[in-house]
Design a protein around this motif. Sequence first.
Motif, mmCIF file in Angstrom:
data_model
loop_
_atom_site.group_PDB
_atom_site.id
_atom_site.type_symbol
_atom_site.label_atom_id
_atom_site.label_comp_id
_atom_site.label_asym_id
_atom_site.label_seq_id
_atom_site.Cartn_x
_atom_site.Cartn_y
_atom_site.Cartn_z
ATOM 1 N N VAL A 187 0.870 -1.178 0.000
ATOM 2 C CA VAL A 187 0.000 0.000 0.000
ATOM 3 C C VAL A 187 0.903 1.222 0.000
ATOM 4 C CG1 VAL A 187 -1.717 1.338 1.268
ATOM 5 C CG2 VAL A 187 -1.889 -1.158 1.188
ATOM 6 N N ASN A 188 0.782 2.036 -1.051
ATOM 7 C CA ASN A 188 1.663 3.203 -1.216
ATOM 8 C C ASN A 188 3.137 2.798 -1.109
ATOM 9 O OD1 ASN A 188 -0.665 4.633 -1.403
ATOM 10 N ND2 ASN A 188 -0.407 5.797 0.469
ATOM 11 N N GLY A 189 3.455 1.613 -1.641
ATOM 12 C CA GLY A 189 4.837 1.156 -1.682
ATOM 13 C C GLY A 189 5.312 0.425 -0.443
ATOM 14 N N VAL A 190 4.475 0.345 0.601
ATOM 15 C CA VAL A 190 4.862 -0.306 1.858
ATOM 16 C C VAL A 190 4.268 -1.713 1.898
ATOM 17 C CG1 VAL A 190 4.731 -0.211 4.375
ATOM 18 C CG2 VAL A 190 4.966 1.906 3.051
ATOM 19 N N LEU A 191 5.115 -2.716 2.154
ATOM 20 C CA LEU A 191 4.656 -4.097 2.260
ATOM 21 C C LEU A 191 3.839 -4.262 3.539
ATOM 22 C CD1 LEU A 191 5.052 -6.764 0.657
ATOM 23 C CD2 LEU A 191 6.891 -7.314 2.257
ATOM 24 N N VAL A 192 2.594 -4.763 3.412
ATOM 25 C CA VAL A 192 1.686 -4.811 4.559
ATOM 26 C C VAL A 192 1.023 -6.177 4.706
ATOM 27 C CG1 VAL A 192 1.190 -2.342 4.318
ATOM 28 C CG2 VAL A 192 -0.355 -4.024 3.276
ATOM 29 N N ARG A 193 0.547 -6.448 5.921
ATOM 30 C CA ARG A 193 -0.321 -7.590 6.175
ATOM 31 C C ARG A 193 -1.772 -7.149 6.118
ATOM 32 N NH1 ARG A 193 3.353 -9.673 10.874
ATOM 33 N NH2 ARG A 193 2.279 -8.040 11.990
ATOM 34 N N GLU A 194 -2.040 -5.960 6.667
ATOM 35 C CA GLU A 194 -3.383 -5.394 6.581
ATOM 36 C C GLU A 194 -3.283 -3.876 6.625
ATOM 37 O OE1 GLU A 194 -5.358 -5.328 10.887
ATOM 38 O OE2 GLU A 194 -4.949 -7.370 10.180
ATOM 39 N N ALA A 195 -4.332 -3.221 6.164
ATOM 40 C CA ALA A 195 -4.335 -1.759 6.119
ATOM 41 C C ALA A 195 -5.766 -1.248 6.126
ATOM 42 C CB ALA A 195 -3.605 -1.261 4.870
ATOM 43 N N ARG A 196 -5.943 -0.072 6.709
ATOM 44 C CA ARG A 196 -7.228 0.630 6.642
ATOM 45 C C ARG A 196 -7.086 1.735 5.606
ATOM 46 N NH1 ARG A 196 -6.862 -0.021 12.309
ATOM 47 N NH2 ARG A 196 -6.369 2.177 12.664
ATOM 48 N N LEU A 197 -7.846 1.655 4.538
ATOM 49 C CA LEU A 197 -7.733 2.570 3.407
ATOM 50 C C LEU A 197 -8.891 3.559 3.418
ATOM 51 C CD1 LEU A 197 -6.917 -0.158 0.737
ATOM 52 C CD2 LEU A 197 -5.334 1.038 2.264
ATOM 53 N N ARG A 198 -8.575 4.828 3.250
ATOM 54 C CA ARG A 198 -9.602 5.873 3.324
ATOM 55 C C ARG A 198 -9.794 6.615 2.006
ATOM 56 N NH1 ARG A 198 -10.696 6.122 8.737
ATOM 57 N NH2 ARG A 198 -9.033 5.478 10.147
ATOM 58 N N GLY A 199 -9.091 6.188 0.967
ATOM 59 C CA GLY A 199 -9.214 6.829 -0.339
ATOM 60 C C GLY A 199 -7.953 7.582 -0.691
ATOM 61 N N GLY A 200 -7.485 7.399 -1.913
ATOM 62 C CA GLY A 200 -6.275 8.071 -2.361
ATOM 63 C C GLY A 200 -5.041 7.184 -2.355
ATOM 64 N N GLU A 201 -5.175 5.946 -1.824
ATOM 65 C CA GLU A 201 -4.021 5.055 -1.775
ATOM 66 C C GLU A 201 -3.871 4.274 -3.085
ATOM 67 O OE1 GLU A 201 -5.984 5.367 2.250
ATOM 68 O OE2 GLU A 201 -6.649 4.754 0.246
ATOM 69 N N THR A 202 -2.706 3.633 -3.209
ATOM 70 C CA THR A 202 -2.427 2.732 -4.319
ATOM 71 C C THR A 202 -2.076 1.358 -3.759
ATOM 72 O OG1 THR A 202 -1.582 4.535 -5.708
ATOM 73 C CG2 THR A 202 -0.969 2.297 -6.321
ATOM 74 N N ILE A 203 -2.775 0.324 -4.237
ATOM 75 C CA ILE A 203 -2.515 -1.054 -3.828
ATOM 76 C C ILE A 203 -1.721 -1.735 -4.942
ATOM 77 C CG2 ILE A 203 -3.553 -3.261 -3.185
ATOM 78 C CD1 ILE A 203 -6.135 -1.677 -2.544
ATOM 79 N N SER A 204 -0.636 -2.423 -4.573
ATOM 80 C CA SER A 204 0.166 -3.164 -5.553
ATOM 81 C C SER A 204 0.166 -4.640 -5.182
ATOM 82 C CB SER A 204 1.601 -2.635 -5.581
ATOM 83 O OG SER A 204 1.637 -1.272 -5.947
ATOM 84 N N ILE A 205 -0.322 -5.487 -6.096
ATOM 85 C CA ILE A 205 -0.279 -6.938 -5.912
ATOM 86 C C ILE A 205 0.245 -7.531 -7.212
ATOM 87 C CG2 ILE A 205 -2.071 -7.081 -4.152
ATOM 88 C CD1 ILE A 205 -4.088 -7.841 -6.288
ATOM 89 N N GLY A 206 1.340 -8.308 -7.114
ATOM 90 C CA GLY A 206 1.961 -8.810 -8.334
ATOM 91 C C GLY A 206 2.393 -7.640 -9.207
ATOM 92 N N SER A 207 2.031 -7.687 -10.479
ATOM 93 C CA SER A 207 2.324 -6.563 -11.380
ATOM 94 C C SER A 207 1.089 -5.693 -11.582
ATOM 95 C CB SER A 207 2.811 -7.096 -12.734
ATOM 96 O OG SER A 207 1.830 -7.935 -13.330
ATOM 97 N N THR A 208 0.097 -5.857 -10.704
ATOM 98 C CA THR A 208 -1.164 -5.117 -10.801
ATOM 99 C C THR A 208 -1.167 -3.950 -9.819
ATOM 100 O OG1 THR A 208 -2.405 -7.066 -11.501
ATOM 101 C CG2 THR A 208 -3.663 -5.289 -10.464
ATOM 102 N N ILE A 209 -1.586 -2.790 -10.288
ATOM 103 C CA ILE A 209 -1.705 -1.606 -9.437
ATOM 104 C C ILE A 209 -3.157 -1.168 -9.430
ATOM 105 C CG2 ILE A 209 -1.018 0.796 -9.090
ATOM 106 C CD1 ILE A 209 1.619 0.119 -10.460
ATOM 107 N N ILE A 210 -3.687 -0.958 -8.233
ATOM 108 C CA ILE A 210 -5.091 -0.598 -8.047
ATOM 109 C C ILE A 210 -5.172 0.715 -7.294
ATOM 110 C CG2 ILE A 210 -7.324 -1.372 -7.146
ATOM 111 C CD1 ILE A 210 -6.047 -4.228 -7.002
ATOM 112 N N GLY A 211 -5.911 1.678 -7.844
ATOM 113 C CA GLY A 211 -6.140 2.938 -7.155
ATOM 114 C C GLY A 211 -7.428 2.877 -6.355
ATOM 115 N N VAL A 212 -7.396 3.410 -5.133
ATOM 116 C CA VAL A 212 -8.577 3.437 -4.267
ATOM 117 C C VAL A 212 -9.193 4.830 -4.342
ATOM 118 C CG1 VAL A 212 -9.457 3.084 -1.932
ATOM 119 C CG2 VAL A 212 -7.482 1.765 -2.730
#
Length: 205
Positions: free
Chosen positions: A99-124
């Motif tokens: 999430v925003n470049g930080v490796l995480v186990r879990e996160a609370r997202l409020r809008g404006g973040e970027t999720i990266s999984i594999g080579s996929t990028i998802i905007g919230v």
Amino acid sequence: MHRTAIVTRMDADETLDLPVVSPAALPRTSFTLRFVSGPDVGRVLVLDPTRPPHAVLGQASSCAIQLSDPHVSRRHIALTATPTHVLLVDLGSTNGTRVNGVLVREARLRGGETISIGSTIIGVETDDVLAANAPGTLPPPADDFVSTVLAEQLPFTEARHRVVAEFERRYVDDLLARHNGNVTHAARASGIAHRYFQLVRARSR
């Protein structure tokens, strides 16, 4: 005013604050996850806390959105929408979740973040972020500018330069607006190298 998303790093039990848009500035009705890069670019998932708010993303056919990214696990992340945030949980994926470049186990997202999984990028996104891209708030269509340039009957090279320069300026401004001014995330979403994105940005000022 900005607040923070609270995330739990993969390598520690500590939490980390990440700057995001203030929840007070973004009234909640739903969250939109927009796939901005990777094999499934263009796909959209809407999470609404008033409807079934839970979704799992991964390669498995049982997932809410079955991804074709080979670097994504069968059941990679779970997402749950609440009235104030989306709870993201990594389901023990092989390549991890950022999430925003930080490796995480879990996160609370409020809008404006970027999720990266594999080579996929998802905007919230939230309703306010989507509203910012509504036709009434976007710059005039490029065709209007092209028509203006054509009417000036300029030499081909000069006309092309002006049209390309205007496109680059609008493209960069729009990406930065959608990523809350974060150059790194905007460059990643553009699909071009960060250094070249910076060059285009400087050239379009």
